[in-house]
Design a protein around this motif. Structure first.
Motif, PDB file in Angstrom:
ATOM      1  N   THR A 136       7.687 -12.668  18.944  1.00  0.00           N
ATOM      2  CA  THR A 136       8.227 -13.820  18.215  1.00  0.00           C
ATOM      3  C   THR A 136       7.167 -14.833  17.812  1.00  0.00           C
ATOM      4  OG1 THR A 136       8.753 -14.847  20.343  1.00  0.00           O
ATOM      5  CG2 THR A 136      10.521 -13.632  19.253  1.00  0.00           C
ATOM      6  N   PHE A 137       5.910 -14.609  18.211  1.00  0.00           N
ATOM      7  CA  PHE A 137       4.814 -15.503  17.845  1.00  0.00           C
ATOM      8  C   PHE A 137       3.641 -14.670  17.353  1.00  0.00           C
ATOM      9  CE2 PHE A 137       7.423 -17.965  20.653  1.00  0.00           C
ATOM     10  CZ  PHE A 137       7.390 -19.250  20.103  1.00  0.00           C
ATOM     11  N   ALA A 138       2.788 -15.266  16.513  1.00  0.00           N
ATOM     12  CA  ALA A 138       1.667 -14.553  15.917  1.00  0.00           C
ATOM     13  C   ALA A 138       0.703 -14.059  16.987  1.00  0.00           C
ATOM     14  CB  ALA A 138       0.932 -15.456  14.930  1.00  0.00           C
ATOM     15  N   LEU A 139       0.139 -12.893  16.738  1.00  0.00           N
ATOM     16  CA  LEU A 139      -0.783 -12.263  17.678  1.00  0.00           C
ATOM     17  C   LEU A 139      -2.204 -12.697  17.362  1.00  0.00           C
ATOM     18  CD1 LEU A 139      -1.090 -10.082  19.947  1.00  0.00           C
ATOM     19  CD2 LEU A 139      -1.490  -8.443  18.091  1.00  0.00           C
ATOM     20  N   LYS A 140      -2.855 -13.298  18.334  1.00  0.00           N
ATOM     21  CA  LYS A 140      -4.261 -13.703  18.207  1.00  0.00           C
ATOM     22  C   LYS A 140      -5.011 -13.092  19.370  1.00  0.00           C
ATOM     23  CE  LYS A 140      -2.850 -17.994  18.256  1.00  0.00           C
ATOM     24  NZ  LYS A 140      -1.389 -17.819  18.019  1.00  0.00           N
ATOM     25  N   THR A 141      -5.624 -11.924  19.117  1.00  0.00           N
ATOM     26  CA  THR A 141      -6.228 -11.166  20.202  1.00  0.00           C
ATOM     27  C   THR A 141      -7.319 -10.252  19.661  1.00  0.00           C
ATOM     28  OG1 THR A 141      -5.682  -9.767  22.112  1.00  0.00           O
ATOM     29  CG2 THR A 141      -4.568  -9.264  20.046  1.00  0.00           C
ATOM     30  N   HIS A 142      -8.145  -9.704  20.545  1.00  0.00           N
ATOM     31  CA  HIS A 142      -9.175  -8.740  20.166  1.00  0.00           C
ATOM     32  C   HIS A 142      -8.493  -7.495  19.591  1.00  0.00           C
ATOM     33  CE1 HIS A 142     -12.298  -5.666  20.646  1.00  0.00           C
ATOM     34  NE2 HIS A 142     -13.189  -6.644  20.761  1.00  0.00           N
ATOM     35  N   GLY A 157      16.532 -19.091  22.269  1.00  0.00           N
ATOM     36  CA  GLY A 157      15.512 -19.923  21.633  1.00  0.00           C
ATOM     37  C   GLY A 157      15.547 -19.906  20.119  1.00  0.00           C
ATOM     38  N   GLY A 158      16.186 -18.887  19.529  1.00  0.00           N
ATOM     39  CA  GLY A 158      16.346 -18.841  18.079  1.00  0.00           C
ATOM     40  C   GLY A 158      15.147 -18.307  17.310  1.00  0.00           C
ATOM     41  N   TYR A 159      14.204 -17.662  17.983  1.00  0.00           N
ATOM     42  CA  TYR A 159      13.015 -17.147  17.303  1.00  0.00           C
ATOM     43  C   TYR A 159      13.259 -15.725  16.811  1.00  0.00           C
ATOM     44  CZ  TYR A 159      10.645 -21.097  19.448  1.00  0.00           C
ATOM     45  OH  TYR A 159      10.287 -22.358  19.834  1.00  0.00           O
ATOM     46  N   GLU A 160      12.785 -15.431  15.606  1.00  0.00           N
ATOM     47  CA  GLU A 160      12.929 -14.091  15.042  1.00  0.00           C
ATOM     48  C   GLU A 160      11.736 -13.226  15.411  1.00  0.00           C
ATOM     49  OE1 GLU A 160      13.622 -14.140  10.873  1.00  0.00           O
ATOM     50  OE2 GLU A 160      15.494 -15.284  11.021  1.00  0.00           O
ATOM     51  N   VAL A 161      11.981 -11.935  15.581  1.00  0.00           N
ATOM     52  CA  VAL A 161      10.898 -10.988  15.833  1.00  0.00           C
ATOM     53  C   VAL A 161      10.121 -10.819  14.530  1.00  0.00           C
ATOM     54  CG1 VAL A 161      10.303  -8.647  16.542  1.00  0.00           C
ATOM     55  CG2 VAL A 161      12.239  -9.829  17.610  1.00  0.00           C
ATOM     56  N   ARG A 162       8.815 -10.955  14.604  1.00  0.00           N
ATOM     57  CA  ARG A 162       7.976 -10.959  13.404  1.00  0.00           C
ATOM     58  C   ARG A 162       7.626  -9.535  12.966  1.00  0.00           C
ATOM     59  NH1 ARG A 162       5.059 -16.347  13.488  1.00  0.00           N
ATOM     60  NH2 ARG A 162       3.484 -15.374  12.157  1.00  0.00           N
ATOM     61  N   ARG A 163       7.717  -9.299  11.658  1.00  0.00           N
ATOM     62  CA  ARG A 163       7.397  -7.982  11.100  1.00  0.00           C
ATOM     63  C   ARG A 163       6.000  -7.531  11.500  1.00  0.00           C
ATOM     64  NH1 ARG A 163       8.082  -4.443   6.546  1.00  0.00           N
ATOM     65  NH2 ARG A 163      10.005  -5.484   5.965  1.00  0.00           N
ATOM     66  N   GLU A 164       5.007  -8.431  11.377  1.00  0.00           N
ATOM     67  CA  GLU A 164       3.632  -8.006  11.621  1.00  0.00           C
ATOM     68  C   GLU A 164       3.395  -7.636  13.077  1.00  0.00           C
ATOM     69  OE1 GLU A 164       3.248 -12.540  12.216  1.00  0.00           O
ATOM     70  OE2 GLU A 164       4.464 -11.140  11.045  1.00  0.00           O
ATOM     71  N   LEU A 165       4.171  -8.222  13.988  1.00  0.00           N
ATOM     72  CA  LEU A 165       4.023  -7.846  15.400  1.00  0.00           C
ATOM     73  C   LEU A 165       4.515  -6.423  15.633  1.00  0.00           C
ATOM     74  CD1 LEU A 165       3.026  -9.417  17.988  1.00  0.00           C
ATOM     75  CD2 LEU A 165       3.222 -10.756  15.901  1.00  0.00           C
ATOM     76  N   LEU A 166       5.628  -6.061  15.006  1.00  0.00           N
ATOM     77  CA  LEU A 166       6.125  -4.691  15.134  1.00  0.00           C
ATOM     78  C   LEU A 166       5.133  -3.701  14.534  1.00  0.00           C
ATOM     79  CD1 LEU A 166       9.840  -5.353  14.153  1.00  0.00           C
ATOM     80  CD2 LEU A 166       8.999  -4.790  16.439  1.00  0.00           C
ATOM     81  N   GLU A 167       4.525  -4.088  13.423  1.00  0.00           N
ATOM     82  CA  GLU A 167       3.603  -3.180  12.750  1.00  0.00           C
ATOM     83  C   GLU A 167       2.245  -3.118  13.430  1.00  0.00           C
ATOM     84  OE1 GLU A 167       3.759  -4.397   8.634  1.00  0.00           O
ATOM     85  OE2 GLU A 167       5.731  -3.470   8.333  1.00  0.00           O
TER      86      GLU A 167
END
Length: 237
Positions: A136-142, A157-167
């Motif tokens: 539900t939050f942007a990925l900032k990692t190695h 909490g009302g947060y949506e699952v982000r497309r880019e995280l699934l991909e």
């Protein structure tokens, strides 16, 4: 956790992490089941999963901040936490004498933090790193971090699952209790460009018999994988 606390997490000038606990054990779920691992659990999560077994990590009460040595000594779940930089966390791993070389960043919700400094330092020092996130939050990692997404759909909490995280996911591990949860996963994955190597796991919530039978049946039908919380079966953390 209120908005000001969330802003403080993501916008710190010097990246510091708020840590609820660090311990060494065996990974009990998903692709790394059975692997000796060091768990670094962060404090803070606004997602609000009703079945969460780490609700003590949701909020970040300023009054429960302690020193690293105090938090490392605690023997039961609590909302006490300490702050540390990537370098300080690496020093703790060395000082504690952990032998595992696989690190699991869990929570809480690790993606509330900028994990680039921490994951990069760990990988440079010959650790493999896995992150467990709700997506539900942007990925900032190695880029070499193994990404485990356990998508949290329609949570409080009302947060949506982000497309880019699934991909970006190397594995998708979905807790289920009923057919509706599988339908939600199907809808979530529709039209997404998952990695060809991405593994999909179904995990029965609380090992309920009905949920387990449904997970087994669906995994066979879809050629997906079953994830059981084996650490709970054998009584370890």
């Amino acid at each position: 956790m209120n908005d000001s606390q969330r802003i403080n997490i993501t916008n710190e000038v010097t990246t510091q992490y708020k840590i609820n606990e660090i311990f060494e054990s065996i990974q009990g779920e998903g692709a790394f089941t059975g692997v000796p691992s060091i768990f670094i659990r962060v404090q803070g999560c606004p997602v609000g999963c009703p079945w969460c077994d780490t609700k003590h990590t949701w909020d970040i009460p300023p009054e429960t901040e302690q020193s690293a040595s105090q938090v490392l000594l605690k023997s039961s779940d609590s909302d006490t936490w300490f702050r540390a930089t990537a370098e300080q966390l690496l020093n703790i791993l060395r000082e504690e004498g952990y032998t595992a070389k696989h690190i699991i960043l869990t929570g809480g919700e690790p993606c509330l933090y900028n994990l680039v400094p921490l994951t990069s330092l760990l990988i440079e020092n010959d650790y493999s790193v896995q992150i467990e996130t709700s997506g539900t939050f942007a990925l900032k990692t190695h880029p070499d971090t193994w990404v485990t997404v356990s998508p949290k759909i329609n949570m409080k909490g009302g947060y949506e699952v982000r497309r880019e995280l699934l991909e970006q996911a190397d594995e998708i591990k979905h807790p289920i209790a009923m057919e509706k949860h599988i339908e939600e996963l199907d809808e979530l994955l529709a039209g997404k460009a998952l990695k060809s190597s991405c593994l999909i796991y179904l995990q029965p919530i609380s090992q309920q018999q009905r949920a387990t039978e449904l997970a087994v049946k669906t995994c066979i039908e879809r050629n997906w994988r079953l994830s059981l919380q084996t650490h709970k079966f054998i009584g370890i953390e």
